[in-house]
Motif scaffolding. Structure first.
Motif, PDB file in Angstrom:
ATOM      1  N   ARG A 274      -2.965   6.657   4.748  1.00 51.67           N
ATOM      2  CA  ARG A 274      -2.189   5.779   3.999  1.00 51.67           C
ATOM      3  C   ARG A 274      -2.356   3.937   4.710  1.00 51.67           C
ATOM      4  O   ARG A 274      -2.786   2.695   4.266  1.00 51.67           O
ATOM      5  CB  ARG A 274      -0.825   4.773   3.770  1.00 51.67           C
ATOM      6  CG  ARG A 274      -0.807   5.958   1.918  1.00 51.67           C
ATOM      7  CD  ARG A 274      -1.550   6.238   0.809  1.00 51.67           C
ATOM      8  NE  ARG A 274      -1.100   7.382   0.056  1.00 51.67           N
ATOM      9  CZ  ARG A 274      -0.218   6.619  -1.196  1.00 51.67           C
ATOM     10  NH1 ARG A 274       0.566   5.603  -1.087  1.00 51.67           N
ATOM     11  NH2 ARG A 274       0.182   8.066  -2.077  1.00 51.67           N
ATOM     12  N   ILE A 275      -2.441   4.278   5.607  1.00 52.29           N
ATOM     13  CA  ILE A 275      -1.606   3.160   6.608  1.00 52.29           C
ATOM     14  C   ILE A 275      -3.051   2.992   7.533  1.00 52.29           C
ATOM     15  O   ILE A 275      -3.951   1.595   7.729  1.00 52.29           O
ATOM     16  CB  ILE A 275      -0.692   2.891   8.151  1.00 52.29           C
ATOM     17  CG1 ILE A 275       0.715   2.997   7.413  1.00 52.29           C
ATOM     18  CG2 ILE A 275      -1.161   1.945   8.747  1.00 52.29           C
ATOM     19  CD1 ILE A 275       1.780   3.237   8.536  1.00 52.29           C
TER      20      ILE A 275
ATOM     21  N   GLY B 260      -6.504   5.389   7.132  1.00 55.51           N
ATOM     22  CA  GLY B 260      -7.162   4.973   6.106  1.00 55.51           C
ATOM     23  C   GLY B 260      -8.421   6.232   6.722  1.00 55.51           C
ATOM     24  O   GLY B 260      -9.727   6.034   5.793  1.00 55.51           O
TER      25      GLY B 260
ATOM     26  N   PHE C 286      -7.113   0.735  11.267  1.00 54.60           N
ATOM     27  CA  PHE C 286      -6.179  -0.040  10.612  1.00 54.60           C
ATOM     28  C   PHE C 286      -6.735  -2.055  10.405  1.00 54.60           C
ATOM     29  O   PHE C 286      -6.331  -2.387   9.525  1.00 54.60           O
ATOM     30  CB  PHE C 286      -4.837   0.140  11.690  1.00 54.60           C
ATOM     31  CG  PHE C 286      -3.981  -0.959  10.415  1.00 54.60           C
ATOM     32  CD1 PHE C 286      -2.922  -1.059   9.620  1.00 54.60           C
ATOM     33  CD2 PHE C 286      -2.981  -2.161  11.808  1.00 54.60           C
ATOM     34  CE1 PHE C 286      -2.653  -1.868   9.048  1.00 54.60           C
ATOM     35  CE2 PHE C 286      -2.031  -2.247  11.075  1.00 54.60           C
ATOM     36  CZ  PHE C 286      -1.592  -2.917   9.152  1.00 54.60           C
TER      37      PHE C 286
ATOM     38  N   THR D 222     -10.911  -1.797   9.184  1.00 53.26           N
ATOM     39  CA  THR D 222     -10.859  -1.679   8.212  1.00 53.26           C
ATOM     40  C   THR D 222      -9.612  -1.844   6.840  1.00 53.26           C
ATOM     41  O   THR D 222      -9.583  -2.190   5.607  1.00 53.26           O
ATOM     42  CB  THR D 222     -10.842   0.160   8.060  1.00 53.26           C
ATOM     43  OG1 THR D 222     -11.960   0.554   8.617  1.00 53.26           O
ATOM     44  CG2 THR D 222     -10.930   0.931   6.411  1.00 53.26           C
ATOM     45  N   THR D 223      -8.616  -1.524   7.650  1.00 53.37           N
ATOM     46  CA  THR D 223      -7.643  -1.165   6.343  1.00 53.37           C
ATOM     47  C   THR D 223      -7.244  -3.170   6.164  1.00 53.37           C
ATOM     48  O   THR D 223      -6.754  -3.773   5.092  1.00 53.37           O
ATOM     49  CB  THR D 223      -5.546  -0.380   6.513  1.00 53.37           C
ATOM     50  OG1 THR D 223      -6.942   0.474   6.666  1.00 53.37           O
ATOM     51  CG2 THR D 223      -5.258  -1.330   6.124  1.00 53.37           C
TER      52      THR D 223
ATOM     53  N   PHE E 105      -8.089  -6.008   2.982  1.00 58.86           N
ATOM     54  CA  PHE E 105      -6.709  -6.871   2.824  1.00 58.86           C
ATOM     55  C   PHE E 105      -7.198  -7.595   2.790  1.00 58.86           C
ATOM     56  O   PHE E 105      -7.108  -9.007   1.759  1.00 58.86           O
ATOM     57  CB  PHE E 105      -5.997  -6.264   3.863  1.00 58.86           C
ATOM     58  CG  PHE E 105      -4.808  -7.095   3.632  1.00 58.86           C
ATOM     59  CD1 PHE E 105      -3.902  -6.553   2.332  1.00 58.86           C
ATOM     60  CD2 PHE E 105      -4.126  -7.736   4.763  1.00 58.86           C
ATOM     61  CE1 PHE E 105      -2.767  -7.097   2.610  1.00 58.86           C
ATOM     62  CE2 PHE E 105      -3.217  -9.228   4.098  1.00 58.86           C
ATOM     63  CZ  PHE E 105      -1.818  -7.553   3.209  1.00 58.86           C
TER      64      PHE E 105
ATOM     65  N   THR F 292      -2.072  -2.169  -1.295  1.00 56.90           N
ATOM     66  CA  THR F 292      -2.845  -1.775  -0.166  1.00 56.90           C
ATOM     67  C   THR F 292      -2.721  -0.222   0.891  1.00 56.90           C
ATOM     68  O   THR F 292      -3.289   0.649   0.313  1.00 56.90           O
ATOM     69  CB  THR F 292      -3.406  -2.558   1.046  1.00 56.90           C
ATOM     70  OG1 THR F 292      -3.534  -3.881   0.240  1.00 56.90           O
ATOM     71  CG2 THR F 292      -4.122  -1.999   2.298  1.00 56.90           C
ATOM     72  N   VAL F 293      -1.379  -0.538   0.447  1.00 60.77           N
ATOM     73  CA  VAL F 293      -0.958   1.364   0.927  1.00 60.77           C
ATOM     74  C   VAL F 293      -0.308   2.033  -0.010  1.00 60.77           C
ATOM     75  O   VAL F 293      -0.804   2.857  -0.419  1.00 60.77           O
ATOM     76  CB  VAL F 293       0.385   0.932   1.866  1.00 60.77           C
ATOM     77  CG1 VAL F 293       0.211   1.817   2.346  1.00 60.77           C
ATOM     78  CG2 VAL F 293       0.551  -0.198   2.773  1.00 60.77           C
TER      79      VAL F 293
ATOM     80  N   PHE G  88       3.866  -3.714   6.949  1.00 61.04           N
ATOM     81  CA  PHE G  88       3.444  -2.231   6.254  1.00 61.04           C
ATOM     82  C   PHE G  88       3.952  -0.924   6.907  1.00 61.04           C
ATOM     83  O   PHE G  88       3.848   0.519   6.095  1.00 61.04           O
ATOM     84  CB  PHE G  88       2.020  -2.138   6.979  1.00 61.04           C
ATOM     85  CG  PHE G  88       0.879  -2.705   6.479  1.00 61.04           C
ATOM     86  CD1 PHE G  88      -0.372  -2.324   5.874  1.00 61.04           C
ATOM     87  CD2 PHE G  88       0.312  -3.778   6.805  1.00 61.04           C
ATOM     88  CE1 PHE G  88      -1.592  -3.116   5.804  1.00 61.04           C
ATOM     89  CE2 PHE G  88      -0.717  -4.897   5.813  1.00 61.04           C
ATOM     90  CZ  PHE G  88      -1.107  -4.372   5.640  1.00 61.04           C
TER      91      PHE G  88
END
Length: 423
Positions: A57-58, A60, A93, A96-97, A101, A380-381, A413
């Motif tokens: 989740r964090i 990805g 993180f 990508t994340t 975001f 997001t998460v 997060f």
């Protein structure tokens, strides 16, 4: 646990003992041992699965076996925040994340897949460095590629520097460094306002128009509200500019019920951006790809206004000649009274000032700003909006924690990741 079974050889000792009962007791003991072994295995498997979900989740991306085991141990030791921070050590993180975001905030279309730019890179760097997230809307800061990477220099006229970071798959966790925005874009330090005065934001929200877009998209991106929910026709219309007709289509009711409800609050806020423009050649570069943010410094006079105010603030002045004429960049927040007090404006601030920096401070210190960051991280998460009572309570608790922990977004997060870990 070690089980010792003793053989009973003495017939004298066996006298008076029911051998079948002894066998039953031994069977129960073995069964208990078996259950303990299974429970231990299930607990280990449970924390490993939780660690996998949390990392996915964090970051990805899948975690390494070592990272999963370390996270599992932390979860078993009741250290879920530490486990989440370990997941955030993965470069994905940041690349990508966090890029997905932040990128929608940088463009009108809210496209998550737009190229990396000075706005999104600054968000990523600020999260990495645990910068007080309120500084995002007011500080003299920008994140650029590390000097050792031999990238094209930061330019006020193109995005080549950040495009190279992306094209070369540079690790953004280690490849970004903080510098002052004023040192690269030529703005005076007191005219910088974090991402609000980034090149990407200027290209998107100072592009042509009247600079009202910067107010609207700041509300959308950082306070999680558009203008429609903020309509309030009880505010004074005294700061509404000349370009807004007081009787659109010959019907003054439209102005009172619609135009006034938005413009009475928006226009006095947008005045904080009165000296800013996105400069480009409309004929040869209609999309503004080679444009740059400009700012009328002290002593610079705009030919259309005769003051430092950009000419766009006086366009269509004949629509209502008796409307407000912008003469400087003094803004005021009329939404501190009326229904929009609900945004939770900081009472330690006076709700007015000059320029983008103090205006960014006004936005960033609102309760709505803090809550908005948590809502965005939640989506997001958790891959969904907050829906249930439990979700809403979690949003409230994490917002309070965010404020108590120096507005560090990684903490958000971590907390939200643990909340959604079992889904």
């Amino acid at each position: 646990m070690k089980l010792q079974l003793y053989t009973l050889k003495s017939r004298h000792f066996l006298n008076g003992i029911d051998v079948s009962q002894l066998k039953v007791q031994q069977g129960i003991t073995l069964l208990l041992l078996s259950c303990l072994t299974i429970f231990s295995a299930n607990t280990s498997a449970g924390t490993l699965e939780q660690a996998k979900q949390l990392h996915d989740r964090i970051a990805g991306v899948p975690a390494s076996e070592q990272t999963l085991n370390e996270m599992s141990v932390l979860l078993s030791d009741s250290k879920p925040i530490e486990a989440a921070y370990l997941a955030m050590e993965n470069p994905a993180f940041y690349s990508t994340t966090l890029k997905l975001f932040a990128t929608p905030w940088t463009n009108i279309d809210q496209d998550s897949f737009a190229p990396l730019n000075d706005y999104s890179a600054t968000v990523i760097g600020a999260v990495r460095d645990d910068v007080d997230f309120r500084q995002l809307l007011q500080a003299d800061m920008v994140y650029v590629g590390d000097n050792s990477l031999n990238l094209p220099a930061y330019s006020t006229r193109d995005n080549a520097h950040y495009q190279a970071l992306e094209d070369q798959f540079i690790d953004l966790k280690s490849g970004l460094e903080r510098t002052t925005q004023s040192s690269v874009n030529g703005l005076p330090s007191d005219a910088t306002a974090g991402v609000l005065t980034s090149r990407a934001a200027a290209k998107a929200f100072f592009y042509l128009g009247t600079n009202r877009a910067m107010v609207r998209f700041t509300l959308m991106n950082h306070l999680c509200t558009d203008l429609e929910p903020l309509k309030d026709n009880t505010r004074s219309p005294d700061r509404i500019r000349q370009d807004v007709s007081r009787s659109p289509g010959g019907d003054s009711r439209l102005f009172i019920n619609n135009c006034l409800a938005c413009h009475s609050g928006m226009d006095p806020l947008a005045q904080g951006f009165a000296y800013y423009q996105y400069d480009f050649d409309v004929e040869s570069d209609p999309d503004g790809d080679s444009g740059a943010i400009t700012y009328n410094q002290s002593g610079q006079i705009d030919p259309d206004t005769g003051t430092r105010v950009q000419g766009k603030y006086h366009i269509n002045s004949t629509s209502f000649p008796y409307g407000y004429v912008t003469e400087d960049d003094e803004w005021q927040n009329y939404w501190r009274e009326g229904v929009n007090q609900k945004l939770g404006w900081d009472e330690s601030l006076n709700g007015k000032g000059f320029g983008a920096k103090s205006l960014g401070q006004e936005f960033a210190n609102s309760q709505a700003f803090a809550q908005c960051q948590v809502k965005k991280v939640f989506k997001t998460v958790c891959l969904r909006d907050a829906e249930s009572t439990e979700d809403i309570n979690q949003i409230a608790a994490t917002t309070a924690s965010f404020q108590q922990n120096s507005y560090q977004l990684k903490r958000v997060f971590a907390e939200v990741g643990n909340y959604c870990m079992g889904e």
